[in-house]
Design a protein around this motif. Structure first.
Motif, short mmCIF file in Angstrom:
data_model
loop_
_atom_site.label_atom_id
_atom_site.label_comp_id
_atom_site.label_asym_id
_atom_site.label_seq_id
_atom_site.Cartn_x
_atom_site.Cartn_y
_atom_site.Cartn_z
N LYS A 40 -0.74 -10.04 -3.95
CA LYS A 40 -1.52 -8.95 -4.56
C LYS A 40 -1.96 -7.99 -3.46
N LYS A 41 -1.57 -6.72 -3.63
CA LYS A 41 -1.85 -5.71 -2.61
C LYS A 41 -2.82 -4.65 -3.10
N LEU A 42 -3.44 -4.91 -4.26
CA LEU A 42 -4.47 -4.04 -4.83
C LEU A 42 -5.82 -4.73 -4.70
N PHE A 43 -6.84 -3.97 -4.29
CA PHE A 43 -8.16 -4.56 -4.06
C PHE A 43 -9.25 -3.66 -4.64
N LYS A 44 -10.11 -4.23 -5.43
CA LYS A 44 -11.25 -3.50 -5.99
C LYS A 44 -12.35 -3.41 -4.93
N VAL A 45 -12.86 -2.21 -4.68
CA VAL A 45 -13.93 -2.01 -3.70
C VAL A 45 -15.27 -1.85 -4.40
N THR A 46 -15.34 -0.95 -5.38
CA THR A 46 -16.53 -0.78 -6.21
C THR A 46 -16.09 -0.73 -7.67
N ASP A 47 -17.01 -0.45 -8.57
CA ASP A 47 -16.66 -0.38 -9.99
C ASP A 47 -15.73 0.78 -10.30
N ASN A 48 -15.64 1.77 -9.39
CA ASN A 48 -14.81 2.94 -9.66
C ASN A 48 -13.92 3.36 -8.49
N GLY A 50 -10.79 1.81 -5.77
CA GLY A 50 -9.87 0.74 -5.41
C GLY A 50 -9.06 1.09 -4.18
N LEU A 51 -8.36 0.09 -3.67
CA LEU A 51 -7.57 0.21 -2.44
C LEU A 51 -6.22 -0.45 -2.66
N VAL A 52 -5.16 0.20 -2.19
CA VAL A 52 -3.82 -0.40 -2.22
C VAL A 52 -3.19 -0.24 -0.84
N SER A 53 -2.44 -1.27 -0.41
CA SER A 53 -1.86 -1.26 0.92
C SER A 53 -0.42 -1.72 0.92
N SER A 54 0.28 -1.37 1.98
CA SER A 54 1.58 -1.96 2.31
C SER A 54 1.49 -2.42 3.76
N GLY A 55 2.16 -3.54 4.06
CA GLY A 55 2.13 -4.06 5.41
C GLY A 55 1.90 -5.55 5.43
N VAL A 56 1.23 -6.04 6.47
CA VAL A 56 0.96 -7.47 6.63
C VAL A 56 -0.18 -7.87 5.69
N LEU A 57 0.08 -8.83 4.81
CA LEU A 57 -0.88 -9.18 3.77
C LEU A 57 -2.21 -9.67 4.35
N ALA A 58 -2.17 -10.44 5.42
CA ALA A 58 -3.41 -10.94 6.03
C ALA A 58 -4.29 -9.77 6.47
N ASP A 59 -3.69 -8.75 7.08
CA ASP A 59 -4.46 -7.58 7.50
C ASP A 59 -5.04 -6.84 6.29
N MET A 60 -4.26 -6.73 5.23
CA MET A 60 -4.76 -6.09 4.00
C MET A 60 -5.99 -6.81 3.49
N GLN A 61 -5.93 -8.14 3.44
CA GLN A 61 -7.03 -8.93 2.90
C GLN A 61 -8.28 -8.82 3.76
N VAL A 62 -8.12 -8.86 5.08
CA VAL A 62 -9.27 -8.73 5.98
C VAL A 62 -9.93 -7.36 5.81
N ILE A 63 -9.11 -6.31 5.78
CA ILE A 63 -9.64 -4.95 5.64
C ILE A 63 -10.37 -4.79 4.31
N SER A 64 -9.80 -5.29 3.24
CA SER A 64 -10.43 -5.12 1.91
C SER A 64 -11.80 -5.80 1.87
N LYS A 65 -11.91 -6.99 2.45
CA LYS A 65 -13.19 -7.70 2.47
C LYS A 65 -14.22 -6.97 3.33
N LEU A 66 -13.77 -6.46 4.46
CA LEU A 66 -14.66 -5.71 5.36
C LEU A 66 -15.18 -4.45 4.69
N VAL A 67 -14.28 -3.72 4.04
CA VAL A 67 -14.68 -2.48 3.35
C VAL A 67 -15.62 -2.80 2.19
#
Length: 205
Positions: A40-48, A50-67
């Motif tokens: 899954k490369k889509l990440f909800k940030v707030t109720d309105n 979202g974030l989508v990424s391409s690349g290394v999945l681990a980096d995507m997940q870390v960035i989404s949690k940090l944001v």
């Protein structure tokens, strides 16, 4: 290893008159080695937003949690929802601060706030550009061709959804490290709706 072996997959974003559609395929690969068909490369940030990424999945997940964590703190302190641009600017700062040992990702932030729908594209070094549509990853060339052919000003979020599905589907047919379904995030002023659409295999002679 080249950029094209790392920033794998296909993600797209399309801004509509009443919202934003973010979409990505589900295949997780490292180079041309298939790791998973259910990423899954889509990440909800707030109720309105979202974030989508391409690349290394681990980096995507870390960035989404940090944001997500930092934007949640920002909203509590400001006592109001974060704008799409505020989310994108924070992500831009994270990527820029790590530019010498970068996260191996390209990303898009989409959302709807008081000023309307927004789609903001970022590269691995944090460059930030707002646009009507964009595509990332190894399948980007094919996907952007489909979007450019179909996109027009004033289209609805439902039309944008269909264009996004077609763009990911066509890219998946032509890119070995893209495929296994389309994850969608449809963002409107009412909130975020997520869905998954299977990709039918093309007919063979």
């Amino acid at each position: 290893m080249s950029e094209y072996e790392i920033i794998t997959g296909t993600s797209v974003g399309i801004k509509a008159v009443d919202g934003v559609v973010l979409a990505s395929e589900k295949r997780v690969a490292y180079g041309f080695y298939l790791l998973s068909k259910s990423g899954k490369k889509l990440f909800k940030v707030t109720d309105n937003v979202g974030l989508v990424s391409s690349g290394v999945l681990a980096d995507m997940q870390v960035i989404s949690k940090l944001v997500r964590a930092n934007i949640s703190i920002h909203e509590m302190e400001a006592k109001r929802p974060a704008s799409t641009r505020a989310v994108a600017k924070f992500l831009s700062q994270v990527l820029f601060q790590n530019r010498y040992m970068p996260f191996l990702v390209e990303a898009m932030v989409g959302g709807v706030d008081e000023s309307g729908p927004h789609l903001i594209v970022l590269d691995a070094a944090g460059a930030l550009i707002e646009d009507d549509f964009a595509s990332l990853g190894t399948g980007a060339r094919t996907a952007i061709g489909i979007i450019e052919t179909s996109y027009k000003q004033g289209l609805s979020v439902n039309d944008a959804r269909m264009i996004a599905i077609n763009a990911i589907r066509e890219a998946s047919y032509r890119d070995a490290v893209s495929g296994d379904g389309v994850d969608l995030m449809i963002i409107t002023k009412e909130g975020i709706r997520e869905e998954t659409v299977p990709i039918a295999q093309p007919a063979r002679l």
